[in-house]
Scaffold this active site. Structure first.
Site, PDB file in Angstrom:
ATOM      1  N   HIS A 172      48.489  41.567  42.145  1.00 13.04           N
ATOM      2  CA  HIS A 172      47.087  41.418  41.707  1.00 13.04           C
ATOM      3  C   HIS A 172      46.941  41.895  40.250  1.00 13.04           C
ATOM      4  CE1 HIS A 172      42.776  41.393  41.870  1.00 13.04           C
ATOM      5  NE2 HIS A 172      42.669  41.460  43.186  1.00 13.04           N
ATOM      6  N   GLU A 276      47.209  36.112  39.231  1.00 16.39           N
ATOM      7  CA  GLU A 276      48.031  36.770  40.234  1.00 16.39           C
ATOM      8  C   GLU A 276      49.071  35.819  40.824  1.00 16.39           C
ATOM      9  OE1 GLU A 276      45.256  38.464  43.066  1.00 16.39           O
ATOM     10  OE2 GLU A 276      43.675  38.362  41.549  1.00 16.39           O
TER      11      GLU A 276
END
Length: 319
Positions: A172, A276
């Site tokens: 992330h 991501e």
């Protein structure tokens, strides 16, 4: 802070504790670049180039206190990305304390990389109640001599009951950008994505590059191994390379959502963008003894312009 030992030798890996008593590891390279990794969440919270410029976004309101995940850097989303079923959003790997791996497997890595740390996460009894599987999650974080940041994950099913397990995953990554309205992402044009703001409706991306003028939360599918994030104002391009991670999530909360997130500054959305490397659409299934490997490599290179257009192939090849 010195980068050398008392004998004058370069210290590539330094173990420290922060003001809250959290264990962290500082990786350094000869040219002056560095990365900071917390054992809490196995989370990279800082990545700086040789000029000391911070390349990752970390919220000024980030909470360094369990069970809260750290807002910014590179949280690890496992065993799920998103919010499904009984598991907490984005899984539990990002708010568990990992340990330094005493017996890392051999990684296919360049031998001259000296700034790296091997971490491991295994299930606790509490974890087994919410996700009843045995696994070993090994993570190597490497800072290359040129400043590239590499994360390699290996997840193995160690169940002894013969059961397979299934998971989704994401790195992330929060990139630091000067002004989100001056950022473009190249490499995802014309691809299909799931619009997470519209109940995962499947849409085909239009236009030549992705730019930002409102909230975005999209999962791009079957993405290339290289994606470029171009910060026009700073004349910097991030190049994200990935392997084993077919999807790419692009997220910025914009103003309204930012104000609703307690550990995020009201105006901080202007200075960050999450891109991501992920595996979301088709979950990974491992039988006992099987292992999955997913890798991402980040580099930051100067951008050059010709009438406002950047040739992404030049950047990707030179990176």
């Amino acid at each position: 802070m010195t980068n050398t030992s008392s004998s004058g030798e370069m210290v590539y890996v330094e173990h420290k504790k922060d003001i809250n008593g959290f264990h962290k590891v500082i990786l350094r390279e000869v040219r002056g670049c560095s990365a900071e990794v917390y054992l809490y969440g196995a989370q990279v919270t800082s990545w700086k180039n040789e000029h000391g410029e911070e390349l990752l976004f970390l919220s000024s309101k980030a909470i360094f206190k369990p069970p809260k995940a750290i807002r910014g850097g590179i949280p690890i989303c496992f065993p799920q990305f998103g919010n499904h079923g009984s598991l907490e959003q984005h899984g539990f790997a990002r708010n568990r304390t990992w340990t330094v791996d005493p017996d890392p497997p051999p990684f296919a890595t360049i031998s001259h990389n000296k700034a790296f740390i091997d971490l491991i996460l295994k299930p606790s009894e509490e974890d087994a109640k919410i996700w009843p599987h045995r696994y070993e999650f090994r993570l190597r974080i490497t800072l290359g001599p040129g400043g590239d940041l590499m994360l390699t994950s290996r997840i193995r099913n160690t169940n002894i009951d013969g059961k397979s397990f299934t998971f989704t995953f994401a790195y992330h990554t929060y990139f630091s950008v000067t002004d989100i309205s001056e950022v473009r992402v190249e490499g995802l044009e014309t691809l299909d994505y799931l619009d997470n703001l519209k109940k995962r409706e499947r849409v085909t991306e239009q236009g030549d590059a992705i730019t930002f003028e409102s909230e975005v939360d999209k999962t791009y599918l079957s993405t290339p191994t290289k994606i470029a994030i171009i910060d026009h104002e700073r004349k910097r391009t991030f190049v994200l390379r990935k392997d084993g991670l077919p999807d790419a999530v692009v997220w910025n909360p914009w103003d309204k959502k930012a104000k609703a997130i307690p550990d995020f500054g009201d105006d901080e959305y202007k200075h960050m963008l999450c891109v991501e490397a992920a595996c979301v659409e088709t979950p990974i299934t491992l039988k006992p003894g099987e292992e999955w490997k997913g890798r991402q490599e980040l580099s930051a290179v100067p951008s050059s312009y010709c009438s406002g257009q950047l040739d992404p192939q030049v950047v990707l090849q030179s990176g």
